[in-house]
Design an enzyme around this catalytic site. Structure first.
Site, PDB file in Angstrom:
ATOM      1  N   HIS A   1      57.731  43.110  47.726  1.00  0.00           N
ATOM      2  CA  HIS A   1      57.456  43.211  46.287  1.00  0.00           C
ATOM      3  C   HIS A   1      58.663  43.775  45.536  1.00  0.00           C
ATOM      4  O   HIS A   1      59.049  43.261  44.471  1.00  0.00           O
ATOM      5  CB  HIS A   1      56.249  44.121  46.037  1.00  0.00           C
ATOM      6  CG  HIS A   1      54.949  43.392  45.924  1.00  0.00           C
ATOM      7  ND1 HIS A   1      54.719  42.383  45.013  1.00  0.00           N
ATOM      8  CD2 HIS A   1      53.784  43.529  46.616  1.00  0.00           C
ATOM      9  CE1 HIS A   1      53.489  41.931  45.141  1.00  0.00           C
ATOM     10  NE2 HIS A   1      52.895  42.604  46.114  1.00  0.00           N
TER      11      HIS A   1
ATOM     12  N   HIS B   1      55.114  44.113  53.269  1.00  0.00           N
ATOM     13  CA  HIS B   1      54.570  43.469  52.070  1.00  0.00           C
ATOM     14  C   HIS B   1      55.083  44.172  50.806  1.00  0.00           C
ATOM     15  O   HIS B   1      55.493  43.520  49.835  1.00  0.00           O
ATOM     16  CB  HIS B   1      53.042  43.512  52.133  1.00  0.00           C
ATOM     17  CG  HIS B   1      52.347  42.835  51.004  1.00  0.00           C
ATOM     18  ND1 HIS B   1      51.587  41.701  51.172  1.00  0.00           N
ATOM     19  CD2 HIS B   1      52.265  43.131  49.673  1.00  0.00           C
ATOM     20  CE1 HIS B   1      51.078  41.326  50.005  1.00  0.00           C
ATOM     21  NE2 HIS B   1      51.468  42.193  49.072  1.00  0.00           N
ATOM     22  N   GLU B   2      55.060  45.518  50.804  1.00  0.00           N
ATOM     23  CA  GLU B   2      55.489  46.270  49.619  1.00  0.00           C
ATOM     24  C   GLU B   2      57.003  46.227  49.431  1.00  0.00           C
ATOM     25  O   GLU B   2      57.488  46.161  48.294  1.00  0.00           O
ATOM     26  CB  GLU B   2      54.994  47.714  49.703  1.00  0.00           C
ATOM     27  CG  GLU B   2      53.488  47.865  49.768  1.00  0.00           C
ATOM     28  CD  GLU B   2      52.773  47.025  48.721  1.00  0.00           C
ATOM     29  OE1 GLU B   2      53.217  47.011  47.551  1.00  0.00           O
ATOM     30  OE2 GLU B   2      51.774  46.376  49.071  1.00  0.00           O
TER      31      GLU B   2
ATOM     32  N   CYS C   1      46.917  40.019  48.172  1.00  0.00           N
ATOM     33  CA  CYS C   1      47.818  40.682  47.244  1.00  0.00           C
ATOM     34  C   CYS C   1      47.052  40.995  45.971  1.00  0.00           C
ATOM     35  O   CYS C   1      46.335  40.134  45.440  1.00  0.00           O
ATOM     36  CB  CYS C   1      49.024  39.802  46.936  1.00  0.00           C
ATOM     37  SG  CYS C   1      50.203  40.580  45.803  1.00  0.00           S
TER      38      CYS C   1
END
Length: 505
Positions: free
Chosen positions: A474, A470-471, A428
């Site tokens: 976020h 993953h995004e 990350c």
């Protein structure tokens, strides 16, 4: 000569080490056995017998070879190590198998394509070698011999020798991995043949925990192996030597554009002086990188092709090395993990009313991604969420590996996931000093919006699905450690062997 005294394995190992050092320096200087013999004042047959371990080397031989090869004492030291461990007399030692030839079976190899690539990220070089091998012999081939050699100061052997004596090349730092078959179908086991400070010889075995897969007569296969060397141990050159009949040889350098590289190529043989490549090196620019490619057809045996380079912005190399990865990302404008903005859901856009705001955020994301890609190579692709840049809006982008496409995500949410999952290491940008094993679905359905407000559902799979998940996390205030198993711990990036490489599926 046959001895009444049986040499120990340590005795033979030290003789092998001297021979390996002799071969290495002869290879470095580009001399045939005949040329070396002439320079030393010895007969070619004697040099050949020493290299094949049919004659034991003398002190005078080691001294003459060291001087002829300008080895700065390396051969004399290797001879002393051998001399201190050998018995009063030594028996005939069988020669080691030649490159790519399993002498136990009498089989031989041809190379249809030898493809070599070298990638530099400012801290370390990673070499990836791919070869398509053809068994042109009559017996199965069960192993393949490779060499790994480094020379930080090719014009100053004494300085190089001192460097590697003080800080030898180790197996741990090399992170050597090898595969057999198209697309890395099977991992290959390997065993060390020679282990010197700056030089390794390794047998790649056509075998692994699942079984044996010899290369039978008439068959062909791709093999691939990769290893990494820190920049302070790698010199400004990348060489390929043609040791087997080869139809095509290709080389590629992948260097950071910000270091302003200048690249040139030299061709040498056992008998000829270095000459420039006969054809030009191709150069292209791609996401903050400069890619240099060159290839030749039907290269002659024993030819050597070498790419060399110089960084006009060399001071930046030291600056990059001195910084931790997290420091680099922070300097590029990426918020670090303690920032509260990363731990709460991002504010969604009201579309199409806020289309102009969304367009500006996407532009900021693209600009930042280009900036970040100039500082680091993302072999697995990369993603960036708006809140990582301090922008509290639900926008992210993903750059898939090996593609010019950019995936933009506005107000994304995962609405369905596949049944299959896998576990891979992730990094990350907001805490880039570590990597962690994260379980993700192999496929997911994501609902997101266009600037017009229209809603779309896109299906992503494998590595791209991992990047997208993953995004999306976020934008919901979730960092990947929250997805890791409770018994799993992150590892320092220095211990991670997959930098610059794509995930495997």
């Amino acid at each position: 000569m046959v001895s009444d005294d049986e040499p120990t394995s340590e005795d033979v190992a030290h003789l092998d080490a001297f021979i390996a050092e002799l071969r290495r320096w002869r290879d470095v200087r580009g001399l045939s056995r005949t040329a070396l013999a002439n320079a030393m004042g010895y007969s070619r047959s004697y040099v050949s017998k020493v290299e094949s371990a049919h004659e034991r080397p003398s002190r005078e031989f080691a001294k003459a070879a060291d001087e002829a090869l300008r080895a700065a004492g390396a051969l004399r030291r290797a001879w002393r190590d051998y001399d201190n461990h050998r018995p009063a007399a030594i028996r005939l030692v069988q020669p080691s198998p030649e490159f790519g030839v399993d002498t136990a079976t009498g089989s031989s190899l041809l190379v249809e394509h030898d493809d070599a690539a070298l990638h530099f990220d400012g801290r370390s070089y990673r070499a990836t070698m791919r070869r398509k091998l053809v068994n042109s012999g009559t017996e199965p081939i069960t192993r393949y011999l490779i060499r790994i050699a480094v020379d930080r100061y090719p014009d100053n052997p004494e300085q190089s020798n001192r460097l590697y004596r003080d800080d030898p090349l180790t197996w741990d730092e090399l992170e050597l991995s090898a595969w057999w078959g198209e697309g890395r179908a099977e991992p290959m086991h390997w065993v060390a043949q020679h282990d010197r400070d700056a030089f390794k010889e390794v047998w790649l075995l056509f075998a692994n925990d699942s079984g044996h897969f010899p290369l039978y007569p008439g068959q062909s296969t791709w093999i691939e192996y990769t290893y990494a060397v820190r920049a302070e141990k790698w010199g400004p050159w990348f060489r390929r030597a043609v040791r087997l009949p080869t139809k095509r040889l290709s080389m590629r350098l992948d260097l950071p554009a910000e270091l302003e590289p200048t690249v040139w190529g030299l061709h040498t043989s056992m008998t000829a002086e270095a000459m420039p490549f006969r054809t030009a090196i191709d150069e292209r620019r791609e996401r903050g990188r400069r890619i240099y490619s060159w290839a030749t057809e039907d290269p002659p045996l024993h030819a050597r092709y070498r790419l060399e380079w110089h960084f006009r912005a060399a001071a930046k190399v030291e600056e990059v090395r001195a910084q931790r990865p997290s420091e680099v990302m922070q300097a590029l404008g990426v918020l670090q993990r303690d920032d509260p903005l990363l731990h709460r859901p991002a504010r969604p856009f009201v579309l199409p009313d806020e289309a102009e705001d969304a367009r500006r955020v996407l532009h900021e994301l693209c600009t930042a991604a280009k900036r970040i890609c100039r500082a680091h190579t993302f072999g697995k692709g990369m993603g960036l969420a708006a809140n990582q840049l301090g922008i509290d809006r639900a926008a992210a982008l993903v750059l898939p590996p090996g593609s010019e496409d950019v995936i933009t995500l506005l107000n994304p949410r995962i609405i369905e996931i596949g049944d299959q999952t896998d576990e891979q290491y992730e990094g990350c940008l907001s805490f880039f000093d570590v990597r962690g094993l994260v379980t993700r679905p192999l496929a997911l359905h994501v609902e997101h919006q266009e600037l017009s407000g229209a809603r779309r559902i896109t299906i992503f799979s494998h590595g791209v699905a991992r990047l997208v998940a993953h995004e999306v996390d976020h934008l919901h205030g979730v960092l990947y450690p929250e997805r890791m198993r409770t018994d799993a711990e992150s590892i320092p990036v220095e211990e991670y062997s997959g930098t610059g490489m794509n995930w495997e599926y």
